[in-house]
Write a protein that holds these residues in place. Structure first.
Motif, mmCIF file in Angstrom:
data_model
loop_
_atom_site.group_PDB
_atom_site.id
_atom_site.type_symbol
_atom_site.label_atom_id
_atom_site.label_comp_id
_atom_site.label_asym_id
_atom_site.label_seq_id
_atom_site.Cartn_x
_atom_site.Cartn_y
_atom_site.Cartn_z
ATOM 1 N N GLU A 1 -5.228 -1.134 10.195
ATOM 2 C CA GLU A 1 -4.186 -2.130 10.407
ATOM 3 C C GLU A 1 -3.007 -1.489 11.127
ATOM 4 O OE1 GLU A 1 -4.296 -5.295 9.912
ATOM 5 O OE2 GLU A 1 -6.308 -5.214 9.061
ATOM 6 N N GLY A 2 -2.298 -2.294 11.893
ATOM 7 C CA GLY A 2 -1.126 -1.791 12.588
ATOM 8 C C GLY A 2 -0.007 -1.465 11.631
ATOM 9 N N ALA A 3 0.903 -0.636 12.126
ATOM 10 C CA ALA A 3 2.052 -0.248 11.308
ATOM 11 C C ALA A 3 2.923 -1.465 11.028
ATOM 12 C CB ALA A 3 2.863 0.818 12.041
ATOM 13 N N ARG A 4 3.409 -1.563 9.820
ATOM 14 C CA ARG A 4 4.268 -2.694 9.446
ATOM 15 C C ARG A 4 5.683 -2.199 9.187
ATOM 16 N NH1 ARG A 4 1.269 -7.104 8.454
ATOM 17 N NH2 ARG A 4 -0.947 -6.823 8.023
ATOM 18 N N ASP A 5 6.618 -2.871 9.788
ATOM 19 C CA ASP A 5 8.025 -2.528 9.606
ATOM 20 C C ASP A 5 8.464 -2.914 8.199
ATOM 21 O OD1 ASP A 5 10.928 -2.505 9.772
ATOM 22 O OD2 ASP A 5 10.614 -2.356 11.936
ATOM 23 N N GLN A 6 9.260 -2.059 7.573
ATOM 24 C CA GLN A 6 9.730 -2.340 6.217
ATOM 25 C C GLN A 6 10.579 -3.610 6.171
ATOM 26 O OE1 GLN A 6 11.735 1.207 4.932
ATOM 27 N NE2 GLN A 6 9.848 2.279 4.505
ATOM 28 N N ASP A 7 11.217 -3.924 7.305
ATOM 29 C CA ASP A 7 12.054 -5.122 7.345
ATOM 30 C C ASP A 7 11.347 -6.262 8.062
ATOM 31 O OD1 ASP A 7 14.162 -3.929 6.026
ATOM 32 O OD2 ASP A 7 14.999 -3.096 7.866
ATOM 33 N N ALA A 8 10.007 -6.228 8.052
ATOM 34 C CA ALA A 8 9.255 -7.234 8.817
ATOM 35 C C ALA A 8 9.601 -8.638 8.376
ATOM 36 C CB ALA A 8 7.755 -6.988 8.677
ATOM 37 N N ALA A 9 9.750 -8.830 7.073
ATOM 38 C CA ALA A 9 10.035 -10.181 6.580
ATOM 39 C C ALA A 9 11.367 -10.688 7.131
ATOM 40 C CB ALA A 9 10.061 -10.186 5.049
ATOM 41 N N PHE A 10 12.356 -9.757 7.191
ATOM 42 C CA PHE A 10 13.652 -10.170 7.710
ATOM 43 C C PHE A 10 13.598 -10.393 9.218
ATOM 44 C CE2 PHE A 10 17.838 -8.986 9.480
ATOM 45 C CZ PHE A 10 18.583 -10.008 8.944
ATOM 46 N N LYS A 11 12.860 -9.503 9.923
ATOM 47 C CA LYS A 11 12.790 -9.582 11.373
ATOM 48 C C LYS A 11 12.022 -10.805 11.838
ATOM 49 C CE LYS A 11 13.495 -4.711 12.396
ATOM 50 N NZ LYS A 11 13.015 -3.509 13.059
ATOM 51 N N LYS A 12 11.181 -11.330 10.996
ATOM 52 C CA LYS A 12 10.432 -12.521 11.365
ATOM 53 C C LYS A 12 11.004 -13.743 10.656
ATOM 54 C CE LYS A 12 6.112 -10.101 12.370
ATOM 55 N NZ LYS A 12 4.677 -9.964 12.054
ATOM 56 N N VAL B 1 -6.624 -4.960 14.016
ATOM 57 C CA VAL B 1 -6.120 -5.028 15.376
ATOM 58 C C VAL B 1 -6.409 -3.738 16.138
ATOM 59 C CG1 VAL B 1 -3.811 -4.112 14.891
ATOM 60 C CG2 VAL B 1 -4.119 -5.811 16.718
ATOM 61 N N SER B 2 -6.703 -2.652 15.424
ATOM 62 C CA SER B 2 -7.007 -1.378 16.089
ATOM 63 C C SER B 2 -8.267 -1.455 16.948
ATOM 64 C CB SER B 2 -7.165 -0.267 15.051
ATOM 65 O OG SER B 2 -8.231 -0.553 14.174
ATOM 66 N N LEU C 1 0.731 2.296 20.183
ATOM 67 C CA LEU C 1 0.552 3.323 19.144
ATOM 68 C C LEU C 1 0.901 2.794 17.758
ATOM 69 C CD1 LEU C 1 -0.106 6.318 18.543
ATOM 70 C CD2 LEU C 1 2.312 6.828 18.922
ATOM 71 N N GLY C 2 2.088 2.191 17.596
ATOM 72 C CA GLY C 2 2.508 1.672 16.301
ATOM 73 C C GLY C 2 1.807 0.386 15.906
ATOM 74 N N PRO C 3 1.855 -0.645 16.783
ATOM 75 C CA PRO C 3 1.200 -1.908 16.428
ATOM 76 C C PRO C 3 -0.288 -1.769 16.122
ATOM 77 C CG PRO C 3 2.652 -2.234 18.295
ATOM 78 C CD PRO C 3 2.612 -0.749 18.041
ATOM 79 N N GLY C 4 -0.965 -0.811 16.757
ATOM 80 C CA GLY C 4 -2.392 -0.631 16.513
ATOM 81 C C GLY C 4 -2.704 0.308 15.362
ATOM 82 N N GLY C 5 -1.670 0.949 14.808
ATOM 83 C CA GLY C 5 -1.888 1.898 13.719
ATOM 84 C C GLY C 5 -2.673 3.119 14.164
ATOM 85 N N TYR C 6 -2.533 3.494 15.448
ATOM 86 C CA TYR C 6 -3.332 4.601 15.979
ATOM 87 C C TYR C 6 -2.708 5.954 15.668
ATOM 88 C CZ TYR C 6 -5.606 0.945 18.741
ATOM 89 O OH TYR C 6 -6.285 -0.176 19.138
ATOM 90 N N ARG C 7 -3.577 6.963 15.718
ATOM 91 C CA ARG C 7 -3.147 8.359 15.644
ATOM 92 C C ARG C 7 -3.458 9.024 16.976
ATOM 93 N NH1 ARG C 7 -6.313 8.929 9.929
ATOM 94 N NH2 ARG C 7 -4.891 7.605 8.705
ATOM 95 N N PHE C 8 -2.850 10.192 17.197
ATOM 96 C CA PHE C 8 -3.006 10.881 18.483
ATOM 97 C C PHE C 8 -4.488 11.073 18.820
ATOM 98 C CE2 PHE C 8 -2.764 14.100 21.698
ATOM 99 C CZ PHE C 8 -1.522 13.943 22.287
ATOM 100 N N GLY C 9 -5.270 11.479 17.846
ATOM 101 C CA GLY C 9 -6.677 11.771 18.099
ATOM 102 C C GLY C 9 -7.543 10.563 18.353
ATOM 103 N N ASP C 10 -7.055 9.352 18.029
ATOM 104 C CA ASP C 10 -7.855 8.142 18.259
ATOM 105 C C ASP C 10 -8.096 7.888 19.740
ATOM 106 O OD1 ASP C 10 -8.043 7.625 15.547
ATOM 107 O OD2 ASP C 10 -6.267 6.355 15.507
#
Length: 591
Positions: free
Chosen positions: A204-215, A132-133, A556-565
């Motif tokens: 890959e975008g950042a994944r929430d540790q509770d993603a399974a519960f949140k979805k 997704v990035s 920033l989070g969903p795309g898994g980006y860093r500042f320099g990207d």
């Protein structure tokens, strides 16, 4: 003793440092700077709160409310969903999403445009099995570029227009920004679609540790609408649409009983209920696009007219009123006008009717009703609402009405029937009367931090200009470009404004740069519109950092980006804007 000019420059320097630092809310920083300037006598006491009555503040607030109404009617969703295809080649997908994002941003708030399109882009990336990035940053940049095309597309354009009104006696019109903004947007979209995405990492975008519960996935029952009965569809005909929205069809309820199997060959009849499994947003979207309704919809009819429904997710603790009971036994719909639409039970499937299911501790309920009603129901049932887990029910039947109201409002302003703020205010009243937004949503739609920031900076910017700060900086720019053509000074102003926008809020950048631009126009005896349009374009171009524009922060989070990207694609894009934007400004708005 320091002069007033030195003090105001010091206040602005401290203001910029705190805004870039970002540890203190930017609205509090700006408001604190305003109060300090007033206490020091730099802003007259009668002018301290003048910014809250400024037309630019009203326009930005009204545009946010109208954006909420357009999104809530499903008008934007219909357009976006028709244009998505996971099988498209990546450059074509990026180009389509960028064009749609830019087009939406020209007429609604660009943050709202990104919020609508980002989940669709993420889902498409998952279906196409690509990172997704590669697509989120081009989408974000496209929504920023699209805002340049019209007056209401982005706050800098609104601020510049009203500044021109105050300084020169007449604001910019709705489409005065279009020639230059469109040229820059087309060039930028072409770049991100053809070349820019190649500069981005596969991540890959950042994944929430509770993603399974949140979805969490719910078993829900949807009532058959009249349209479906007239079409004579079978349950199996709905599978492609269900798959598209990640909804599983589990069966059919007829005459109060669940039919055996998945009922694929059963023709859908009036009064049937379709049993589905999915997350709340998927169920809501599938329901709206397939022609289904929800149980007890007639009970909610007045609520829809009053401003819409919401889906609330709430967990059942032990000892709550609904523990060990059913929704029917509590007469939930008839007592509180709230429907138990679905239940999630640790991933387990059940065959009982939702309203006849005995609820257990740990179940998560999907409650449907007006925001006020579902909150009351949660308290009465003794269940615990999950924070941030509310889904608005889209009023898709009102999509045409919302677009019509918006177009009339824009026509009224463009044809000179009334001013833009009055025209937009009339549209908001029409939206409320039509039930497109509720009274509560009118206030919830406004981003009050931005309103306070803008209202605080307007008197500060006026003091900065009156005390000679803008003239001083304009003189410095002219001195640095002495001996060169005037367009070199214009290029310097554009580069400086663009750099400031990468680290500051674009409203703050515009308010500081606008008087500098007018000072340069006066010093060079050239067309002030050329300089003001340069500031409008440059202030919107925040592509180097994730903090320059809210859309860059969102991805920033969903795309898994860093500042320099951001530099990888942002730096060549800003250079391209300079190379394309400056000649376009000089042609359309000659010196």
């Amino acid at each position: 003793m320091p002069t007033d000019l030195t003090i105001i420059l010091g206040i602005f320097a401290a203001l910029f440092v705190l805004l870039v630092w970002g540890r203190i809310r930017y609205d509090l920083v700006a408001f604190g700077a305003l109060i300090l300037a007033s206490l020091l006598g730099l802003v007259q006491k009668e002018d301290v709160f003048s910014g809250f009555g400024h037309a630019a503040v009203a326009i930005i607030a009204l545009v946010l409310i109208i954006s909420r109404g357009l999104v809530g009617s499903g008008a934007v969703e219909k357009l976006a969903m028709r244009l998505l295809d996971a099988d498209r080649p990546l450059p074509m997908h990026i180009a389509v999403m960028a064009v749609v994002g830019a087009g939406l941003s020209a007429v609604i708030n660009n943050v709202a445009a990104l919020a609508i399109l980002m989940p669709l882009d993420v889902d498409t990336a998952a279906k196409a099995k690509r990172a997704v990035s590669k697509t989120l940053m081009p989408l974000s940049f496209a929504t920023i570029l699209g805002g340049m095309v019209t007056l209401i597309g982005t706050p800098p354009n609104i601020v510049i227009s009203e500044y021109r009104q105050d300084a020169l006696g007449e604001p910019f019109a709705m489409f005065d920004f279009t020639p230059v903004g469109l040229i820059v947007a087309v060039a930028g979209i072409a770049f991100v679609s053809l070349f820019g995405w190649r500069l981005l990492p596969n991540r890959e975008g950042a994944r929430d540790q509770d993603a399974a519960f949140k979805k969490g996935r719910y078993i829900a029952e949807l009532r058959v609408g009249d349209k479906l009965v007239d079409e004579g569809k079978r349950v199996g005909d709905l599978y492609p649409l269900a798959d598209e929205h990640d909804v599983h069809i589990l069966g059919l309820v007829r005459r109060g009983k669940r039919l055996s199997g998945f009922s694929m060959r059963q023709e859908i009849r009036a009064s049937d209920f379709l049993v589905v499994e999915g997350d709340p947003k998927s169920i809501e979207t599938f329901m709206g696009q397939s022609g289904f309704d929800f149980a007890g919809s007639e009970k909610h009819a007045g609520t829809v007219t009053a401003g819409g429904l919401t889906l609330m997710e709430a967990i059942v603790p032990e000892g709550s009123r609904i523990d060990g009971r059913t929704a029917r036994s509590l007469r939930l719909l008839y007592q509180l006008s709230v429907t138990l639409l679905g239940v999630s039970r640790s991933g387990q499937r059940f065959t009982d009717r939702v309203r006849l299911l005995t609820i257990k501790p740990g179940d998560v309920l999907l409650l449907l009703g007006s925001p006020e009603r579902v909150s009351q129901a949660a308290t009465w049932l003794g269940v615990l609402p999950l924070g941030g887990r509310e889904t608005k029910v889209v009023q898709r039947s009102k999509a045409g009405l919302s677009i019509g109201i918006f177009l009339v409002a824009i026509a009224g302003a463009v044809l000179g029937w009334t001013s833009l703020p009055v025209s937009l205010a009339a549209a908001v009243i029409a939206f409320v009367a039509a039930g497109l937004v509720s009274g509560r949503e009118v206030y919830d739609s406004v981003e009050w931090k931005v309103i306070v920031l803008l209202a605080s900076l307007i008197p500060l910017a006026e003091a900065f200009e009156n005390l000679g700060g803008a003239e001083l900086i304009a003189t410095q720019i002219l001195s640095a470009t002495q001996g060169y053509p005037t367009w070199v000074s214009l290029l310097a102003l554009m580069a400086v404004t663009m750099t400031l926008s990468d680290f500051l809020n674009n409203v703050a950048t515009t308010l500081v740069a606008a008087p500098i631009a007018l000072g340069l126009a006066t010093a060079t005896a050239t067309n002030p519109d050329t300089w003001l349009m340069t500031v409008a374009i440059a202030a919107s171009c925040a592509f180097l950092t994730p903090i320059g524009h809210k859309n860059n922060t969102i991805i920033l989070g969903p795309g898994g980006y860093r500042f320099g990207d951001y530099w990888r694609i942002g730096l060549p894009l800003e250079v391209l804007v300079l190379a394309v934007g400056l000649p376009a400004i000089l042609i359309v708005w000659p010196l």
